[in-house]
Design a protein around this motif. Structure first.
Motif, PDB file in Angstrom:
ATOM      1  N   UNK A  85      27.475 -70.559 -38.254  1.00  0.00           N
ATOM      2  CA  UNK A  85      26.632 -71.536 -38.948  1.00  0.00           C
ATOM      3  C   UNK A  85      25.204 -71.528 -38.403  1.00  0.00           C
ATOM      4  N   UNK A  86      25.061 -71.284 -37.089  1.00  0.00           N
ATOM      5  CA  UNK A  86      23.726 -71.209 -36.504  1.00  0.00           C
ATOM      6  C   UNK A  86      22.993 -69.965 -36.956  1.00  0.00           C
ATOM      7  N   UNK A  87      23.717 -68.852 -37.108  1.00  0.00           N
ATOM      8  CA  UNK A  87      23.104 -67.614 -37.594  1.00  0.00           C
ATOM      9  C   UNK A  87      22.575 -67.818 -39.002  1.00  0.00           C
ATOM     10  N   UNK A  88      23.401 -68.384 -39.875  1.00  0.00           N
ATOM     11  CA  UNK A  88      22.988 -68.599 -41.260  1.00  0.00           C
ATOM     12  C   UNK A  88      21.764 -69.515 -41.314  1.00  0.00           C
ATOM     13  N   UNK A  89      21.812 -70.617 -40.569  1.00  0.00           N
ATOM     14  CA  UNK A  89      20.686 -71.558 -40.585  1.00  0.00           C
ATOM     15  C   UNK A  89      19.413 -70.911 -40.060  1.00  0.00           C
ATOM     16  N   UNK A  90      19.535 -70.141 -38.984  1.00  0.00           N
ATOM     17  CA  UNK A  90      18.367 -69.504 -38.383  1.00  0.00           C
ATOM     18  C   UNK A  90      17.765 -68.445 -39.294  1.00  0.00           C
ATOM     19  N   UNK A  91      18.625 -67.602 -39.884  1.00  0.00           N
ATOM     20  CA  UNK A  91      18.125 -66.555 -40.766  1.00  0.00           C
ATOM     21  C   UNK A  91      17.515 -67.145 -42.039  1.00  0.00           C
ATOM     22  N   UNK A  92      18.074 -68.242 -42.525  1.00  0.00           N
ATOM     23  CA  UNK A  92      17.506 -68.893 -43.705  1.00  0.00           C
ATOM     24  C   UNK A  92      16.129 -69.470 -43.383  1.00  0.00           C
ATOM     25  N   UNK A  93      15.998 -70.121 -42.237  1.00  0.00           N
ATOM     26  CA  UNK A  93      14.706 -70.676 -41.838  1.00  0.00           C
ATOM     27  C   UNK A  93      13.687 -69.563 -41.626  1.00  0.00           C
ATOM     28  N   UNK A  94      14.127 -68.469 -41.020  1.00  0.00           N
ATOM     29  CA  UNK A  94      13.231 -67.323 -40.808  1.00  0.00           C
ATOM     30  C   UNK A  94      12.725 -66.774 -42.138  1.00  0.00           C
ATOM     31  N   UNK A  95      13.621 -66.636 -43.118  1.00  0.00           N
ATOM     32  CA  UNK A  95      13.221 -66.111 -44.425  1.00  0.00           C
ATOM     33  C   UNK A  95      12.254 -67.058 -45.122  1.00  0.00           C
ATOM     34  N   UNK A  96      12.570 -68.349 -45.096  1.00  0.00           N
ATOM     35  CA  UNK A  96      11.695 -69.330 -45.767  1.00  0.00           C
ATOM     36  C   UNK A  96      10.326 -69.398 -45.090  1.00  0.00           C
ATOM     37  N   UNK A  97      10.314 -69.394 -43.775  1.00  0.00           N
ATOM     38  CA  UNK A  97       9.051 -69.455 -43.045  1.00  0.00           C
ATOM     39  C   UNK A  97       8.170 -68.257 -43.357  1.00  0.00           C
ATOM     40  N   UNK A  98       8.813 -67.100 -43.569  1.00  0.00           N
ATOM     41  CA  UNK A  98       8.053 -65.889 -43.898  1.00  0.00           C
ATOM     42  C   UNK A  98       7.590 -65.871 -45.349  1.00  0.00           C
ATOM     43  N   UNK A  99       8.043 -66.838 -46.150  1.00  0.00           N
ATOM     44  CA  UNK A  99       7.575 -66.944 -47.530  1.00  0.00           C
ATOM     45  C   UNK A  99       8.598 -66.663 -48.601  1.00  0.00           C
ATOM     46  N   UNK A 100       9.847 -66.383 -48.231  1.00  0.00           N
ATOM     47  CA  UNK A 100      10.872 -66.095 -49.240  1.00  0.00           C
ATOM     48  C   UNK A 100      11.253 -67.363 -49.990  1.00  0.00           C
ATOM     49  N   UNK A 101      11.530 -67.204 -51.266  1.00  0.00           N
ATOM     50  CA  UNK A 101      12.085 -68.291 -52.074  1.00  0.00           C
ATOM     51  C   UNK A 101      13.601 -68.174 -52.041  1.00  0.00           C
TER      52      UNK A 101
END
Length: 365
Positions: A139-155
């Motif tokens: 769950x931490x991996x998913x949350x972290x990777x999602x935040x990383x993608x959003x922060x980089x500009x992904x929708x």
């Protein structure tokens, strides 16, 4: 460049994050919640103990990135044998892994027992340890990777089932969008997604089961028992125990673990340790398999890429595979070298192969 990623598990999120970090305009589509498939139900064991050079390179790179992201908890990965044939295999594997420069070693059962007193070692004939291994919290991996993608500009669009109305065209209930490239990383749903474009994948699905015990108050490694064919890792103060894999119709997968699995897994844990814990929770999830147990990673049509067929190792490989696919989609030389492109190439199969996902032709399938 505009890229769509279909699938919000660890691999899809890693691809989206790497693409967005490189300046690509990315939209990720997930039909449910992020990590709602195999990623969220994974064991979270990560190791580099592979005798195959490509697998070892992928695993090593994945471990490095998990460390960089501060998601990996160091924990040795141990595998043991009880039968003579299994013991020979363990020793051969260690020799091959050491030849690749991996930090693995054989240890005596006595030494293993000294380090982990709760592990029963009396009938072990071979033990090996991968020292660079660790564990992650899915769950931490998913949350972290999602935040990383959003922060980089992904929708990131959750609750959005997607289909392919063309190799690079994604359709939803609300719109249809043309992209420069599409990456399909949707686990078992990848095959029907590509079938819309008359692309067949050599992919089958099986169901895996795990349980987590109540807290046990013991120091344990992650461990795979090659003779009894089950594994465990410490989790939430207890022990996560996995096995119970069998073929299943992906449209009729019970997310609850079978009572027979829970009973047998506990029996094996009790026989392999001095522990006698109660079960806190259990569950089941879907995994994908290919005829040769290597994943399908690469381009299947102009602008259309696929990443699936993990044989239960998707979360473990996600950081490296995400990086590799993102680099290939962008047309830059990937960090991981050429053998991966050939070994994991989806076109190595015709796509209509019939095979048992667990490699056992005598099993019910």
């Amino acid at each position: 460049m505009r890229v769509a990623v279909v699938g919000g598990g660890a691999v899809g999120l890693a691809v989206a994050g790497d693409l967005a970090s490189a300046g690509v305009e990315v939209t990720l589509y997930e039909r449910g919640e992020l990590g709602g498939g195999a990623s969220g139900r994974a064991a979270g064991i990560c190791y580099d103990a592979f005798a195959d050079p490509t697998d070892a390179a992928v695993a090593t790179r994945a471990l490095t990135r998990y460390r960089e992201w501060d998601l990996l908890a160091p924990r040795p990965y141990v595998w043991v044998a009880r039968e003579a044939e299994d013991a020979r295999a363990v020793r051969e594997q260690v020799a091959e892994m050491r030849a690749l420069g991996l930090d693995v070693e054989t240890v005596t059962p006595e030494r293993l027992g000294d380090r982990y007193p709760t592990v029963e070692t009396a009938d072990l004939t071979a033990c090996a340890v991968a020292n660079d291994a660790g564990t992650v919290a899915p769950e931490a991996v998913v949350a972290s990777l999602a935040e990383r993608a959003r922060t980089a500009g992904a929708t990131v669009r959750t609750g959005t089932p997607a289909s392919l109305t063309g190799p690079t065209t994604v359709g939803t209930a609300d719109d249809e969008t043309e992209f420069d490239a599409v990456v399909a990383a949707a686990g078992p749903a990848t095959a029907p997604l590509l079938a819309d474009q008359d692309i067949s994948l050599a992919l089958e699905t099986y169901r895996a089961q795990v349980l987590v015990t109540e807290p046990v108050g013991a120091s344990l490694p992650s461990l795979y028992d090659a003779s009894r064919e089950f594994y465990w890792r410490p989790r939430d103060g207890g022990v996560l125990v996995g096995d119970g894999a069998h073929a299943v119709d992906p449209d009729n997968c019970d997310p609850a673990a079978d009572p027979a699995f829970v009973e047998s897994a506990l029996d094996r844990l009790r026989a392999a340790t001095t522990l006698d814990p109660a079960v806190a929770r259990s569950w089941a999830g879907l995994c994908t398999a290919t005829p040769d147990r290597d994943p399908l990673v690469g381009r299947v049509a102009d602008g259309l890429w696929v990443a699936t067929g993990w044989q239960g190792h998707g979360l473990m490989r996600a950081p490296a595979i995400g990086e590799y696919v993102a680099q290939r989609v962008r047309g830059v030389a990937p960090r991981l070298d050429a053998p991966l492109a050939e070994q994991f190439d989806p076109s190595r199969f015709e796509g209509d192969e019939k095979f048992h996902p667990l490699g056992d032709p005598t099993a019910d399938w």
